[in-house]
Design an enzyme around this catalytic site. Sequence first.
Site, mmCIF file in Angstrom:
data_model
loop_
_atom_site.group_PDB
_atom_site.id
_atom_site.type_symbol
_atom_site.label_atom_id
_atom_site.label_comp_id
_atom_site.label_asym_id
_atom_site.label_seq_id
_atom_site.Cartn_x
_atom_site.Cartn_y
_atom_site.Cartn_z
ATOM 1 N N GLU A 216 0.883 -1.172 0.000
ATOM 2 C CA GLU A 216 0.000 0.000 0.000
ATOM 3 C C GLU A 216 0.909 1.206 0.000
ATOM 4 O O GLU A 216 1.534 1.524 1.014
ATOM 5 C CB GLU A 216 -0.932 -0.026 1.215
ATOM 6 C CG GLU A 216 -2.125 0.899 1.081
ATOM 7 C CD GLU A 216 -1.908 2.237 1.768
ATOM 8 O OE1 GLU A 216 -1.464 3.186 1.064
ATOM 9 O OE2 GLU A 216 -2.177 2.346 2.954
ATOM 10 N N CYS A 250 -1.490 9.251 2.745
ATOM 11 C CA CYS A 250 -1.305 8.731 1.392
ATOM 12 C C CYS A 250 -2.556 8.915 0.547
ATOM 13 O O CYS A 250 -2.494 8.866 -0.685
ATOM 14 C CB CYS A 250 -0.921 7.252 1.445
ATOM 15 S SG CYS A 250 -2.147 6.206 2.257
#
Length: 503
Positions: A216, A250
Amino acid sequence: MISYTAIDDIPKIHQGLKAAFATGKSKPIAFRKKQLLRLLHLVDDNISRFREALLSDLGRPHAESNNMEIYPTMAEIKEAYDSVEKWAATEKAPFNANWFAMSPATRKEPKGVVLIISPYNFPMSLLIPPLAAAIAAGNAVMVKPSELSPANAALLAELLPKYLDPDLYHIVNGGVPEATKILELPFDHILYTGNGNVAKVVCAAAAKHLTPVTLELKGKNPCVIDPKCNLKGAAKRLMWGKLTNGGQICMAPDYVLVPEWFQDQFVSALEEAYREMHPEDPKTSGQMARMVNQRHAERVKRLIDNTKGTIVFGGEVDLVTKYAAPTVIKDVQRDDSLMSEEIFGPFLPIIPVKDVDEAIKFINARPQALNLYVFTNDPAFKAKVFDNTQSGCAIANETILHFSAHGLPFGGVGASGYGYTTGKCAFDTFTHLRATMDSPYWLDTVLLKARYPPYTENRMKTMKSIMKPTVPREDEGGLGKGVIYGCVLALVALASAMLVQSR
């Protein structure tokens, strides 16, 4: 004060996890539920301590930690606790006339000893929920928190062995040397959350052991603005998503693509939204997080100092307090410093484009982002952007909340990673889907004896009728003869089974 794990102890910890997993202790559903409940209590009993740790590491306001990390973490654990029986249950294969008598099914089994490496920016929600998923899947787990959030790492090192079975779940703290030693060891799955450069190191190390990896990663998340959107609502949600955790997310929108004729109007709406959310200077009000350390403060200062765009408001970076001011920059060009890397700070570049087609070309000329945002009230506008781009997630009229939405997969594509890290998808990440079948011998007397040599013409015809699907014509509709024949076979097999049982 964080205490690093002795490097020589890391292989011993790994070996201990392997030995504990081999006992089968982690597999019973009752045990998994008990550990998940303890993990939930670990958070619930220590909410105030986690809030203080997050304040210490990131300067994050308590309310923001509650809403963006602590409560969503608890919700993820609770979902795993409530759902583990269903998630782990063996699944029967869909009915097929050729195979149903063999009881085809899929067992859900743990992969073994798994490794979770988490980043600094969300040290709870990017570590504890994946841990919950790995526990629910029946694995033994090593977790490696980021050394850049030392207060949280130290708190987890204290609490984890108090609440969870220390033989099966172990934390390893440290920096690059400790992480390097960990990656020398063979794991059955690795989940890494962080940046692409480190991800390459993780994948290279995993490849030596043929270890599957879930990544991720970060990315420059674009946001496309339709001038006919709800201007005030879009501006407020966009600024909120950008400024939460000081922009160190993010999922945060990284830059905005807006029609050039609409840029000034949109920028004015962004400034109005910012003033509404921060009537007092967030530098002194305690309403915004800081950069995690000096290095990151220097990095974002370099980005804003070198921009050739026009700073509408903000632009300050205080290296002493690690405070980066919320900043909107308009007239940003493609080669600007702010476009050279993921900003990971509270700066929002506005890039003027001719129209939505140019915005799509701009997005597609860059690596795939983890998230793509669109603000519009027009379904056709939304569909055009989503249908002609790639990203891990595609979100309309909202920012960052989708990470916590139950039932949605969360993960990247291409440069933003691969695999999924939340909810049922996270359970599946740490689960081996093991095919199983139990074929009764009576099938050899009814249908499948034709598979054995000698391969006579009649036997070949029989197997062809069973195994070869009917290929439909392009203009054919309804049930093909293969389906009808399959139903006939099913009835024959059922009748034969009943006859054998009656004898």
